[in-house]
Design a protein around this motif. Sequence first.
Motif, PDB file in Angstrom:
ATOM      1  N   GLY A 175       0.817  -1.201   0.000  1.00  0.00           N
ATOM      2  CA  GLY A 175       0.000   0.000   0.000  1.00  0.00           C
ATOM      3  C   GLY A 175       0.854   1.256   0.000  1.00  0.00           C
ATOM      4  O   GLY A 175       2.080   1.212  -0.128  1.00  0.00           O
ATOM      5  N   GLU A 176       0.198   2.388   0.115  1.00  0.00           N
ATOM      6  CA  GLU A 176       0.922   3.652   0.095  1.00  0.00           C
ATOM      7  C   GLU A 176       1.605   3.941   1.433  1.00  0.00           C
ATOM      8  O   GLU A 176       2.629   4.606   1.478  1.00  0.00           O
ATOM      9  N   ALA A 177       1.036   3.453   2.510  1.00  0.00           N
ATOM     10  CA  ALA A 177       1.615   3.712   3.828  1.00  0.00           C
ATOM     11  C   ALA A 177       2.795   2.777   4.067  1.00  0.00           C
ATOM     12  O   ALA A 177       2.762   1.610   3.658  1.00  0.00           O
ATOM     13  N   PRO A 178       3.855   3.242   4.691  1.00  0.00           N
ATOM     14  CA  PRO A 178       4.999   2.363   4.982  1.00  0.00           C
ATOM     15  C   PRO A 178       4.625   1.307   6.015  1.00  0.00           C
ATOM     16  O   PRO A 178       3.686   1.488   6.799  1.00  0.00           O
TER      17      PRO A 178
END
Length: 812
Positions: free
Chosen positions: A486-489
């Motif tokens: 996803g976009e979040a780390p």
Amino acid sequence: MKFTLSWLKEHLDTDEPLDKLADKLTMIGLEVEHIADKSKTFAPFTIARVVSAVQHPNADRLRVCMVDTGETSDKGEPAYIQVVCGAPNAREGLVSVFAPPGTHIPGKNITLGVGTIRGVESRGMLCSAAELEISEDHDGIIELPADAPVGVGYAEWAGLGDPVIEINLTPNRQDCTGVHGIARDLSAADMGRFKDPTIKPIKGEFPCPVKVTVEDAALCPGFALRLVRGVKNGPSPEWLQKRLTSIGLRPINALVDITNFMTYDRGRPLHVFDAKKVHGHLTIRRARDGETLLALDGRTYTLDPNVCVIADDKGVELLAGIMGGEQSGCDETTTDVLIESALWSEINIAQTGRRLGINSDARYRFERGVDPAFMVPGLEMATRLVIELCGGTPSENVVAGQALPDDRVIDFPLSEIKRLAAIDVPLVEVRRILGHLGFMVAGSGPVVKVAIPTWRTDVQGKADIVEEIVRIVGVDKVPMTPFDRGEAPRKPVLTPIQSRTRRARRALAARGMVEAVNWSFIAKPQAELFGGGSKELALANPIASDLSDMRPSLLPGLVAITQANADRGFPDVALFEVGQIFRGDGAQDQFMAAAGLRRGMASSAGLGRHWSGSATADALDVKADALALLAAAGAPAQALQIGAGSESKNFPAWLHPGRSAAIQIGPQNVLGYFGELHPRVLEALKADGPLLAFEVILDRIPEAKQKPTRAKPVLELPPFQPVARDFAFIVDRVVKTADIVRAAQNVDRKLISGVTVFDIYEGKGIDADKKSVAIAVTLQPRDKTLTDQEIDAVAAKVVAEVAKRTGGNLRG
């Protein structure tokens, strides 16, 4: 699970090499743990004849033997080899096993060389069976038949070249607890043709006189029994003994060996009773409280109603599915035998085995589950072996319970293979794989019906069928698919305090300290010494009078352990502990702390340059421990300050005021303390001093600032050699050493990579109100190699800055 290659080939027609078979076993989920190939171990050992054996001139118990190993000289004559031998049966004409120099002797774990024994040269060795680890006979060297071919490899002649394969089974693969099931899997993996001849029933000549009653069908779903009269028990034939000894089992007699063979060959444990020792009929029931059984392992077990047993009219004869009883066991006098084949509750077998502490081959298989459809065929196969090896007349079978389970059919969408394993397997290949594994596949559409064989009780759903297909096709065919992050780390798995705790343990262990684990409770007088003892930390219901309060510090427990070691003759101790401490009853008053303690000669002097040059632990040792701990836990090293007790907030009374200090970041955030424990505290704890200690609160270490960057961290190794320069300054005794270090660091933080103190001197040659502090300054150039002039310029700045900040002068 152990088996030999020749045993496997009894069930699998294959020409594949051993290495390929072993690799395939591991790939299909039957992990090969070890392969013992005696043909390689015994390769140097050959058959030889003793041509002459004369008395050793210097030893009464030794003989000098001339040995014919089959070698010839350049002239074509026999080349005899001289061997000094101490075996009592070494004599002229004896054919034995010879090992030349350079051979490793497994039974003695030595490698032979050319040696001189009592003045006579010996160029090899005549071996005993114990030295080759093929038996425990060490009374003399091996005696072979007179017609054994001289010069031939012993392993080849004796048939010892059969490799033994050991695999590690997962608990769900009950079908592979026998060689027959392993061969089936290899056949599905294209390693050969599976041999599965039909087991023909043995016609009974008379009704079995022994009746069977099952009181609890949940414990024993099925039970089969038959009597064989007129057997002649004795040693089993050579082929059966070799099968058992090859996997480490000891042959006992033909009847017992047959049951052991069935256990490993077909995964079907059986039991044989001496029929004349059985009183009346058999009952499968729960044991009664207080009943006992003398088992075949020589131990007497006390039973309870949780244990399932087979009993006759007199009492318990067998622990169901685990071990037989000594009283009804078969021996050389047995003439009538009862053969039993049964099904048992897997859970009850596992619970009984754990309760009684018995690990048997039967328990290993029954607690995983055996093939219910093979209960009666297994009895027929064992009966045939008994008649072939021991003779006798069989009775008709007695069968109690439901032997055959209900059919299990699963509707299997072929798309599940692609969905779960991301591989395409055509229907033809699916049919071939499942068919070889014993499954039946019907249908041709997107959904097929798969009938599960009785020996695969672990297959319960569609995912299990996919697993069977994938492991045969090859797990290496499954493509690697990264998880969608996803976009979040990704969030770290460990919390900051968990990470600090792990790093703290490793850092202190690396400094030679030993970890201790203590109770979180201590006695109230001890708690009061270390700032605790308040009412809110007292336990309402303590488990012991000396464990009445939550601990405010880790050090009381470490002091007690250190003194216990000293009392037992181990005075030099370096211990640490990482755990919780309690300063109040609120969550904000509970801290994760790390503490350490050194005593006697347990210093850290051997870990690096030490200014005192002493191996006796002192305050600087525990200071170094605390700083190493803080560095590993992520504390900002440049911001750490060492403050005297009088300057620190709430300095603890358990430390010696003149031989201790605080570690802090500014005046408000005190991370911990180090130094010598106060004599008053040692007296109260009944501990011998001096003791050096530190304690650090891990929760107080500030979080590292997150710097937003897209660049990946790179380990930078400077290409230029660092330069070290030593300085000794004369300063007032009240000047802090940390101020001198900080002044030197501030000269050029990019160029100066380290400043350490390696000597402090007070005494002759120095004024009474002065001291000498020696520091080592390390310069790490980044762009170019420093010239002498540049190094001298930096050194001058260091001297000037220290003089400016502390008033110190360079020592002449």
